[in-house]
Scaffold this motif. Structure first.
Motif, PDB file in Angstrom:
ATOM      1  N   SER A 215      -3.591   9.064  -2.627  1.00 30.58           N
ATOM      2  CA  SER A 215      -3.944   9.632  -3.932  1.00 30.58           C
ATOM      3  C   SER A 215      -2.770   9.615  -4.907  1.00 30.58           C
ATOM      4  CB  SER A 215      -4.448  11.065  -3.767  1.00 30.58           C
ATOM      5  OG  SER A 215      -3.410  11.908  -3.333  1.00 30.58           O
ATOM      6  N   LYS A 216      -1.569   9.404  -4.418  1.00 24.47           N
ATOM      7  CA  LYS A 216      -0.379   9.355  -5.279  1.00 24.47           C
ATOM      8  C   LYS A 216      -0.214   7.982  -5.933  1.00 24.47           C
ATOM      9  CE  LYS A 216       1.035  13.464  -3.953  1.00 24.47           C
ATOM     10  NZ  LYS A 216       0.388  14.588  -4.533  1.00 24.47           N
ATOM     11  N   ILE A 217      -0.981   7.010  -5.474  1.00 25.48           N
ATOM     12  CA  ILE A 217      -0.893   5.671  -6.067  1.00 25.48           C
ATOM     13  C   ILE A 217      -1.627   5.683  -7.394  1.00 25.48           C
ATOM     14  CG2 ILE A 217      -1.562   3.248  -5.811  1.00 25.48           C
ATOM     15  CD1 ILE A 217      -1.103   3.528  -2.825  1.00 25.48           C
ATOM     16  N   GLU A 218      -0.909   5.289  -8.412  1.00 23.19           N
ATOM     17  CA  GLU A 218      -1.450   5.246  -9.762  1.00 23.19           C
ATOM     18  C   GLU A 218      -2.593   4.241  -9.869  1.00 23.19           C
ATOM     19  OE1 GLU A 218       0.676   4.448 -13.872  1.00 23.19           O
ATOM     20  OE2 GLU A 218       2.110   5.007 -12.297  1.00 23.19           O
ATOM     21  N   ASN A 219      -3.530   4.508 -10.733  1.00 19.47           N
ATOM     22  CA  ASN A 219      -4.554   3.546 -11.135  1.00 19.47           C
ATOM     23  C   ASN A 219      -5.732   3.417 -10.167  1.00 19.47           C
ATOM     24  OD1 ASN A 219      -5.643   1.652 -12.957  1.00 19.47           O
ATOM     25  ND2 ASN A 219      -4.788  -0.042 -11.792  1.00 19.47           N
ATOM     26  N   ILE A 220      -5.820   4.242  -9.125  1.00 20.65           N
ATOM     27  CA  ILE A 220      -7.019   4.196  -8.282  1.00 20.65           C
ATOM     28  C   ILE A 220      -8.142   4.901  -9.029  1.00 20.65           C
ATOM     29  CG2 ILE A 220      -8.103   5.020  -6.156  1.00 20.65           C
ATOM     30  CD1 ILE A 220      -5.488   4.556  -4.707  1.00 20.65           C
ATOM     31  N   GLY A 221      -9.237   4.180  -9.232  1.00 22.32           N
ATOM     32  CA  GLY A 221     -10.389   4.756  -9.920  1.00 22.32           C
ATOM     33  C   GLY A 221     -11.379   5.355  -8.943  1.00 22.32           C
ATOM     34  N   VAL A 222     -11.746   4.585  -7.928  1.00 17.99           N
ATOM     35  CA  VAL A 222     -12.716   5.029  -6.929  1.00 17.99           C
ATOM     36  C   VAL A 222     -12.172   4.708  -5.547  1.00 17.99           C
ATOM     37  CG1 VAL A 222     -15.071   4.742  -6.042  1.00 17.99           C
ATOM     38  CG2 VAL A 222     -14.659   4.624  -8.507  1.00 17.99           C
ATOM     39  N   LEU A 223     -12.310   5.669  -4.641  1.00 19.62           N
ATOM     40  CA  LEU A 223     -11.917   5.481  -3.248  1.00 19.62           C
ATOM     41  C   LEU A 223     -13.098   5.904  -2.380  1.00 19.62           C
ATOM     42  CD1 LEU A 223      -9.893   5.092  -0.893  1.00 19.62           C
ATOM     43  CD2 LEU A 223      -9.259   7.480  -1.206  1.00 19.62           C
ATOM     44  N   GLU A 224     -13.624   4.966  -1.608  1.00 20.55           N
ATOM     45  CA  GLU A 224     -14.702   5.259  -0.663  1.00 20.55           C
ATOM     46  C   GLU A 224     -14.176   5.046   0.742  1.00 20.55           C
ATOM     47  OE1 GLU A 224     -18.581   3.501  -1.339  1.00 20.55           O
ATOM     48  OE2 GLU A 224     -18.019   3.086  -3.421  1.00 20.55           O
ATOM     49  N   SER A 225     -14.443   6.017   1.616  1.00 25.24           N
ATOM     50  CA  SER A 225     -13.974   5.935   2.996  1.00 25.24           C
ATOM     51  C   SER A 225     -15.147   5.779   3.949  1.00 25.24           C
ATOM     52  CB  SER A 225     -13.198   7.196   3.369  1.00 25.24           C
ATOM     53  OG  SER A 225     -12.069   7.342   2.555  1.00 25.24           O
TER      54      SER A 225
ATOM     55  N   ASP B 156      -5.155  -5.447 -15.010  1.00 22.55           N
ATOM     56  CA  ASP B 156      -4.203  -6.474 -15.417  1.00 22.55           C
ATOM     57  C   ASP B 156      -3.199  -6.711 -14.295  1.00 22.55           C
ATOM     58  OD1 ASP B 156      -1.872  -4.799 -15.711  1.00 22.55           O
ATOM     59  OD2 ASP B 156      -2.568  -4.199 -17.694  1.00 22.55           O
ATOM     60  N   GLU B 157      -2.512  -7.815 -14.392  1.00 18.65           N
ATOM     61  CA  GLU B 157      -1.644  -8.288 -13.309  1.00 18.65           C
ATOM     62  C   GLU B 157      -0.597  -7.260 -12.895  1.00 18.65           C
ATOM     63  OE1 GLU B 157       1.246 -12.125 -12.342  1.00 18.65           O
ATOM     64  OE2 GLU B 157       0.110 -12.057 -14.208  1.00 18.65           O
ATOM     65  N   GLY B 158      -0.018  -6.576 -13.855  1.00 17.27           N
ATOM     66  CA  GLY B 158       1.014  -5.584 -13.545  1.00 17.27           C
ATOM     67  C   GLY B 158       0.489  -4.447 -12.691  1.00 17.27           C
ATOM     68  N   PHE B 159      -0.698  -3.944 -13.002  1.00 20.03           N
ATOM     69  CA  PHE B 159      -1.289  -2.858 -12.216  1.00 20.03           C
ATOM     70  C   PHE B 159      -1.629  -3.320 -10.799  1.00 20.03           C
ATOM     71  CE2 PHE B 159      -2.286  -0.897 -16.393  1.00 20.03           C
ATOM     72  CZ  PHE B 159      -1.742   0.360 -16.161  1.00 20.03           C
ATOM     73  N   ILE B 160      -2.148  -4.533 -10.700  1.00 20.29           N
ATOM     74  CA  ILE B 160      -2.504  -5.066  -9.381  1.00 20.29           C
ATOM     75  C   ILE B 160      -1.255  -5.277  -8.545  1.00 20.29           C
ATOM     76  CG2 ILE B 160      -3.447  -7.087  -8.180  1.00 20.29           C
ATOM     77  CD1 ILE B 160      -5.531  -7.248 -10.493  1.00 20.29           C
ATOM     78  N   ASP B 161      -0.211  -5.867  -9.121  1.00 23.57           N
ATOM     79  CA  ASP B 161       1.040  -6.084  -8.390  1.00 23.57           C
ATOM     80  C   ASP B 161       1.639  -4.762  -7.916  1.00 23.57           C
ATOM     81  OD1 ASP B 161       0.809  -8.808  -8.771  1.00 23.57           O
ATOM     82  OD2 ASP B 161       2.277  -8.902 -10.405  1.00 23.57           O
TER      83      ASP B 161
END
Length: 153
Positions: free
Chosen positions: A128-138, A78-83
């Motif tokens: 990793s401290k940023i809320e709401n990250i589901g998947v991180l690929e490097s 949702d917009e709030g999480f993206i912002d």
């Protein structure tokens, strides 16, 4: 917005290639006098075509050899999480570029660092401290083939 003509486009092309060119040098290339070239450049700046002038730095001479590409997918969209995510990413000086994507991943990040250990610390202590990250690929760049800051105009 008012359209620009071919002379303006040529000025933009020249400045993209070398923003240190003087008004006189640009005028000589275009077979014009410096005064109208100066006025055109000021108009292009005022109208937002030219956002700013920067120096492109050699990252290898500064010992910043690691370029990582991070693909981030959020859990909630949702917009709030993206912002909130965008605001937090903007505060991380290591992130050189960030794009909100359509497709399989939500965000594409380009990060330049001095070592893999520094990247590990960046992910562990900041990303990793940023809320709401589901998947991180490097992904790590092995060789830069081409890079430009200019647009094909």
């Amino acid at each position: 917005m008012e359209k620009i003509d071919e002379i303006d486009l040529n000025i933009l092309r020249i400045l993209q290639e070398d923003s240190k060119k003087t008004t006189k040098e640009i005028a000589e290339i275009l077979n014009l006098t410096p005064s109208p070239v100066y006025e055109r450049i000021r108009r292009l700046e005022k109208r937002g075509y030219i956002k700013k002038y920067v120096a492109l730095i050699d990252k290898d001479l500064l010992n910043i050899p690691i370029t990582a590409i991070c693909m981030v997918s959020l859990r909630y969209h949702d917009e709030g999480f993206i912002d909130k995510f965008e605001k937090q990413i903007k505060s991380l000086k290591e992130v050189q570029e960030c794009y909100h994507m359509a497709g399989k991943v939500d965000f594409f990040l380009k990060i330049n660092l001095r070592s893999l250990n520094e990247y590990h610390e960046f992910v562990r202590l900041k990303l990793s401290k940023i809320e709401n990250i589901g998947v991180l690929e490097s992904y790590f760049v092995l060789k830069e083939i081409t890079r430009t800051t200019g647009y094909c105009i």
